[in-house]
Design a protein around this motif. Structure first.
Motif, PDB file in Angstrom:
ATOM      1  N   UNK A 167      11.397  43.675 -55.675  1.00 33.13           N
ATOM      2  CA  UNK A 167      12.382  42.608 -55.822  1.00 33.13           C
ATOM      3  C   UNK A 167      12.329  42.046 -57.241  1.00 33.13           C
ATOM      4  N   UNK A 168      13.492  41.766 -57.790  1.00 35.07           N
ATOM      5  CA  UNK A 168      13.581  41.189 -59.134  1.00 35.07           C
ATOM      6  C   UNK A 168      13.512  39.673 -59.044  1.00 35.07           C
ATOM      7  N   UNK A 169      12.570  39.096 -59.775  1.00 32.18           N
ATOM      8  CA  UNK A 169      12.380  37.648 -59.758  1.00 32.18           C
ATOM      9  C   UNK A 169      12.284  37.117 -61.184  1.00 32.18           C
ATOM     10  N   UNK A 170      12.755  35.897 -61.385  1.00 35.60           N
ATOM     11  CA  UNK A 170      12.537  35.229 -62.662  1.00 35.60           C
ATOM     12  C   UNK A 170      11.040  35.067 -62.892  1.00 35.60           C
ATOM     13  N   UNK A 171      10.614  35.183 -64.147  1.00 38.32           N
ATOM     14  CA  UNK A 171       9.200  35.031 -64.462  1.00 38.32           C
ATOM     15  C   UNK A 171       9.001  34.101 -65.643  1.00 38.32           C
ATOM     16  N   UNK A 172       7.914  33.355 -65.597  1.00 36.64           N
ATOM     17  CA  UNK A 172       7.559  32.459 -66.702  1.00 36.64           C
ATOM     18  C   UNK A 172       6.315  32.953 -67.432  1.00 36.64           C
ATOM     19  N   UNK A 173       5.855  34.164 -67.081  1.00 36.77           N
ATOM     20  CA  UNK A 173       4.683  34.757 -67.717  1.00 36.77           C
ATOM     21  C   UNK A 173       4.927  36.240 -67.967  1.00 36.77           C
ATOM     22  N   UNK A 174       4.475  36.698 -69.119  1.00 32.22           N
ATOM     23  CA  UNK A 174       4.524  38.120 -69.438  1.00 32.22           C
ATOM     24  C   UNK A 174       3.173  38.537 -70.001  1.00 32.22           C
ATOM     25  N   UNK A 191      15.674  46.292 -70.890  1.00 32.58           N
ATOM     26  CA  UNK A 191      14.947  46.688 -69.684  1.00 32.58           C
ATOM     27  C   UNK A 191      13.773  47.563 -70.070  1.00 32.58           C
ATOM     28  N   UNK A 192      12.591  47.157 -69.640  1.00 32.03           N
ATOM     29  CA  UNK A 192      11.401  48.001 -69.751  1.00 32.03           C
ATOM     30  C   UNK A 192      11.096  48.513 -68.357  1.00 32.03           C
ATOM     31  N   UNK A 249      18.220  48.822 -57.238  1.00 30.68           N
ATOM     32  CA  UNK A 249      18.220  47.364 -57.390  1.00 30.68           C
ATOM     33  C   UNK A 249      18.592  46.973 -58.815  1.00 30.68           C
ATOM     34  N   UNK A 250      18.119  47.736 -59.792  1.00 28.34           N
ATOM     35  CA  UNK A 250      18.494  47.461 -61.174  1.00 28.34           C
ATOM     36  C   UNK A 250      19.998  47.613 -61.375  1.00 28.34           C
ATOM     37  N   UNK A 251      20.599  48.630 -60.766  1.00 27.67           N
ATOM     38  CA  UNK A 251      22.043  48.818 -60.859  1.00 27.67           C
ATOM     39  C   UNK A 251      22.786  47.613 -60.303  1.00 27.67           C
ATOM     40  N   UNK A 252      22.371  47.142 -59.148  1.00 29.18           N
ATOM     41  CA  UNK A 252      23.020  45.987 -58.534  1.00 29.18           C
ATOM     42  C   UNK A 252      22.836  44.742 -59.393  1.00 29.18           C
ATOM     43  N   UNK A 253      21.643  44.584 -59.926  1.00 36.57           N
ATOM     44  CA  UNK A 253      21.327  43.445 -60.784  1.00 36.57           C
ATOM     45  C   UNK A 253      22.235  43.438 -62.015  1.00 36.57           C
ATOM     46  N   UNK A 254      22.403  44.601 -62.632  1.00 39.84           N
ATOM     47  CA  UNK A 254      23.255  44.718 -63.821  1.00 39.84           C
ATOM     48  C   UNK A 254      24.712  44.418 -63.480  1.00 39.84           C
ATOM     49  N   UNK A 255      25.166  44.897 -62.329  1.00 39.53           N
ATOM     50  CA  UNK A 255      26.561  44.667 -61.946  1.00 39.53           C
ATOM     51  C   UNK A 255      26.844  43.188 -61.740  1.00 39.53           C
ATOM     52  N   UNK A 256      25.863  42.449 -61.267  1.00 38.59           N
ATOM     53  CA  UNK A 256      26.038  41.005 -61.047  1.00 38.59           C
ATOM     54  C   UNK A 256      26.028  40.249 -62.371  1.00 38.59           C
ATOM     55  N   UNK A 257      25.086  40.572 -63.251  1.00 43.49           N
ATOM     56  CA  UNK A 257      24.975  39.840 -64.514  1.00 43.49           C
ATOM     57  C   UNK A 257      25.994  40.301 -65.556  1.00 43.49           C
ATOM     58  N   UNK A 258      26.437  41.547 -65.461  1.00 42.27           N
ATOM     59  CA  UNK A 258      27.466  42.107 -66.345  1.00 42.27           C
ATOM     60  C   UNK A 258      27.153  41.857 -67.823  1.00 42.27           C
ATOM     61  N   UNK A 303      10.208  42.987 -61.957  1.00 39.84           N
ATOM     62  CA  UNK A 303      10.525  43.672 -60.700  1.00 39.84           C
ATOM     63  C   UNK A 303       9.256  44.233 -60.102  1.00 39.84           C
ATOM     64  N   UNK A 304       9.002  43.876 -58.847  1.00 38.42           N
ATOM     65  CA  UNK A 304       7.887  44.451 -58.081  1.00 38.42           C
ATOM     66  C   UNK A 304       6.563  44.383 -58.835  1.00 38.42           C
ATOM     67  N   UNK A 305       6.227  43.182 -59.320  1.00 35.98           N
ATOM     68  CA  UNK A 305       4.928  42.961 -59.949  1.00 35.98           C
ATOM     69  C   UNK A 305       4.753  43.634 -61.288  1.00 35.98           C
ATOM     70  N   UNK A 306       5.849  43.969 -61.977  1.00 34.89           N
ATOM     71  CA  UNK A 306       5.736  44.547 -63.316  1.00 34.89           C
ATOM     72  C   UNK A 306       6.158  45.994 -63.425  1.00 34.89           C
ATOM     73  N   UNK A 307       6.772  46.552 -62.363  1.00 41.71           N
ATOM     74  CA  UNK A 307       7.287  47.922 -62.474  1.00 41.71           C
ATOM     75  C   UNK A 307       8.479  47.975 -63.427  1.00 41.71           C
TER      76      UNK A 307
END
Length: 228
Positions: free
Chosen positions: A1-8, A55-56, A64-73, A39-43
């Motif tokens: 699952x893709x989630x917002x993150x405040x740490x890298x 995208x890394x 899921x990445x495809x769907x994510x891109x289609x939403x954010x455009x 996405x999925x703990x850093x995948x």
């Protein structure tokens, strides 16, 4: 699952996509003009600012990445070439990701220029730049926070790099006079002494960088939304 993150995590090996994301994160992590996801703990790691997405991908879920891109455009996407192809994107501009250690000591004297003067040198048809106001704000912010370096000679050449930890990424280099490209490249390497140094270039320019000690790592690419 893709989630917002405040740490890298810190950069552990040379990778242009993640270095680009991390450079942006270091400078904009507390600014809502830039967003970051994992996405999925850093995948996969994703950033987006001013419509530009990076995208890394390390084996993330492509559907899921495809769907994510289609939403954010996004207006553009930078990633490794294989991921862009898996995302079924067309009209990809391929580039080689190249690397060398910035192990050139000393300092090549340059000019102290304004962001406008640097922009005017870099603003050539072969090099894609944002509009000047955005460039100026972003460049000055990174420079003031210690996340950028530049070398320039008035009306002749300019090179700009962004950095995070032990790595730096060449963000742009332009020579307007024969021989000044090598000078600018040497100088920006000196300014990043001790760091791992990455750049992206087309096949036509790869030989120039290889003559200056770079080696090809892998192929990446840029995709831009088609304008109507």
């Amino acid at each position: 699952m893709i989630r917002l993150t405040s740490e890298l995590p810190e950069i552990s090996k040379p990778n242009a996509e993640y270095l680009k994301i991390k450079c942006l994160f270091d400078c904009y992590k507390d600014d809502d003009r830039a967003l970051f996801w994992s996405q999925d703990g850093g995948r996969a790691f994703i950033s987006m600012a001013d419509g530009n997405m990076t995208i890394r991908n390390k084996g993330g879920a492509v559907d899921e990445l495809k769907e994510f891109i289609s939403v954010l455009s996004p207006d553009s996407i930078f990633s490794d070439y294989g991921t862009l192809r898996k995302l079924s994107l067309e009209n990809i501009k391929a580039v080689n990701v190249i690397y060398r250690k910035a192990d050139i000591s000393g300092e090549t004297a340059g000019d102290s220029l304004s962001s406008r003067e640097i922009y005017d040198i870099l603003n050539v048809k072969e090099f894609t730049l944002p509009e000047y106001p955005y460039f100026a704000v972003d460049f000055c912010r990174r420079l003031n926070y210690g996340y950028a370096e530049y070398y320039a000679v008035m009306d002749k050449c300019a090179a700009v790099s962004f950095n995070s930890g032990n790595y730096a990424l060449l963000n742009g280099i332009v020579s307007r006079e024969k021989g000044m490209g090598s000078t600018a490249l040497k100088a920006i390497l000196q300014k990043n002494y001790g760091r791992g140094f990455l750049a992206c270039c087309t096949d036509e320019l790869t030989e120039f960088y290889e003559k200056n000690g770079f080696k090809k790592l892998y192929k990446a690419g840029y995709w831009w939304k088609q304008r109507t």
